[in-house]
Design a protein around this motif. Sequence first.
Motif, PDB file in Angstrom:
ATOM      1  N   VAL A  21       0.860  -1.187   0.000  1.00 46.66           N
ATOM      2  CA  VAL A  21       0.000   0.000   0.000  1.00 46.66           C
ATOM      3  C   VAL A  21       0.895   1.234   0.000  1.00 46.66           C
ATOM      4  CG1 VAL A  21      -1.747   1.309   1.258  1.00 46.66           C
ATOM      5  CG2 VAL A  21      -1.831  -1.179   1.256  1.00 46.66           C
ATOM      6  N   SER A  22       0.567   2.225  -0.823  1.00 49.86           N
ATOM      7  CA  SER A  22       1.390   3.429  -0.896  1.00 49.86           C
ATOM      8  C   SER A  22       0.525   4.680  -0.802  1.00 49.86           C
ATOM      9  CB  SER A  22       2.189   3.454  -2.204  1.00 49.86           C
ATOM     10  OG  SER A  22       1.308   3.455  -3.321  1.00 49.86           O
ATOM     11  N   GLU A  37      -0.626   8.382  -2.192  1.00 51.23           N
ATOM     12  CA  GLU A  37      -0.766   8.991  -3.506  1.00 51.23           C
ATOM     13  C   GLU A  37       0.008  10.300  -3.537  1.00 51.23           C
ATOM     14  OE1 GLU A  37      -4.918   9.360  -4.199  1.00 51.23           O
ATOM     15  OE2 GLU A  37      -5.151   7.273  -4.850  1.00 51.23           O
ATOM     16  N   ASP A  38       1.071  10.340  -4.327  1.00 50.65           N
ATOM     17  CA  ASP A  38       1.921  11.521  -4.459  1.00 50.65           C
ATOM     18  C   ASP A  38       2.375  12.011  -3.077  1.00 50.65           C
ATOM     19  OD1 ASP A  38       1.580  11.413  -7.234  1.00 50.65           O
ATOM     20  OD2 ASP A  38      -0.299  12.536  -7.102  1.00 50.65           O
ATOM     21  N   SER A  55      -3.499  10.416   1.275  1.00 54.69           N
ATOM     22  CA  SER A  55      -4.460   9.440   0.765  1.00 54.69           C
ATOM     23  C   SER A  55      -3.699   8.220   0.270  1.00 54.69           C
ATOM     24  CB  SER A  55      -5.278  10.036  -0.384  1.00 54.69           C
ATOM     25  OG  SER A  55      -6.005  11.165   0.059  1.00 54.69           O
ATOM     26  N   ILE A  56      -4.281   7.044   0.488  1.00 51.24           N
ATOM     27  CA  ILE A  56      -3.599   5.821   0.090  1.00 51.24           C
ATOM     28  C   ILE A  56      -4.144   5.281  -1.222  1.00 51.24           C
ATOM     29  CG2 ILE A  56      -2.971   5.122   2.430  1.00 51.24           C
ATOM     30  CD1 ILE A  56      -5.359   3.209   2.378  1.00 51.24           C
ATOM     31  N   CYS A  57      -3.292   4.538  -1.904  1.00 53.69           N
ATOM     32  CA  CYS A  57      -3.670   3.862  -3.141  1.00 53.69           C
ATOM     33  C   CYS A  57      -3.833   2.383  -2.809  1.00 53.69           C
ATOM     34  CB  CYS A  57      -2.600   4.074  -4.201  1.00 53.69           C
ATOM     35  SG  CYS A  57      -2.948   3.262  -5.773  1.00 53.69           S
ATOM     36  N   CYS A  58      -5.072   1.879  -2.845  1.00 52.05           N
ATOM     37  CA  CYS A  58      -5.372   0.502  -2.451  1.00 52.05           C
ATOM     38  C   CYS A  58      -5.839  -0.313  -3.644  1.00 52.05           C
ATOM     39  CB  CYS A  58      -6.475   0.475  -1.389  1.00 52.05           C
ATOM     40  SG  CYS A  58      -5.870   0.443   0.296  1.00 52.05           S
ATOM     41  N   GLN A  59      -5.286  -1.508  -3.799  1.00 53.21           N
ATOM     42  CA  GLN A  59      -5.827  -2.427  -4.784  1.00 53.21           C
ATOM     43  C   GLN A  59      -7.143  -2.994  -4.257  1.00 53.21           C
ATOM     44  OE1 GLN A  59      -3.108  -5.428  -6.150  1.00 53.21           O
ATOM     45  NE2 GLN A  59      -1.338  -4.057  -6.047  1.00 53.21           N
ATOM     46  N   GLU A  60      -8.016  -3.392  -5.162  1.00 55.00           N
ATOM     47  CA  GLU A  60      -9.316  -3.934  -4.771  1.00 55.00           C
ATOM     48  C   GLU A  60      -9.155  -5.179  -3.907  1.00 55.00           C
ATOM     49  OE1 GLU A  60     -13.152  -4.381  -3.980  1.00 55.00           O
ATOM     50  OE2 GLU A  60     -12.187  -2.634  -4.894  1.00 55.00           O
ATOM     51  N   HIS A 105      -8.805   4.165   6.465  1.00 55.73           N
ATOM     52  CA  HIS A 105      -9.506   3.479   5.376  1.00 55.73           C
ATOM     53  C   HIS A 105     -10.250   2.255   5.913  1.00 55.73           C
ATOM     54  CE1 HIS A 105     -10.196   2.147   1.244  1.00 55.73           C
ATOM     55  NE2 HIS A 105      -9.756   0.947   1.586  1.00 55.73           N
TER      56      HIS A 105
END
Length: 203
Positions: A45-46, A48-49, A53-58, A91
């Motif tokens: 999990v990373s 965003e920029d 806010s995190i970038c989550c795979q489904e 989240h």
Amino acid sequence: TALVVRFLTKRFIGDYEANTGALYSRKFTIDGEQISLQVQDTPFVSLEDDTDSICCQEQINRSIYWADGFVFVYSITDYDSYRVIRPLHQHIRKIHPNANIPLLLMANKGDLLRARQVSSKEGLQLASELGGTYYEVSARENCEGVHEAFQQLCQEVSRMIGSCNGEKRRGLHLVRPKSPNMQDLKRRLKQALTSKGKSATTL
């Protein structure tokens, strides 16, 4: 992945395939009672920029729905990995706004103290804020610490499920994943060992 492998096999191998989000299963004894434990090794999990806010795979969202406990992992040598924990927890709370789900905060790479970017105090403060238990461990050097941390989480999950009389949390209708992938873990360990052996013979 290193922590999951340490917990499940008590072995440490430094080189792993890219995290594919595998699901593993094993029998585990808690307070004299044998339980079936499933561990979802979720993809990275990373942030965003430069935002929080995190970038989550489904796949991560699906795992969050059925999980009975969570392990948050960051590296003491990587402050950005520490920064991800708080928004990831937020989240999860959006998906489970009213659930009291046990969580464990693990600070890994405790053997690399000279490269430390996150203090133990910061880890303890974050664990207190999230309402979880804090462990600073080294997957490379401390099998006992990793095992103790996971065992404590399993005990908390077992007590929580017992207090609910086995009833699933209301509002959750997503079916748990099937076909736990312990054979895949053994395959990955064998491949890593074979790779290490080949490297050693070429030196």
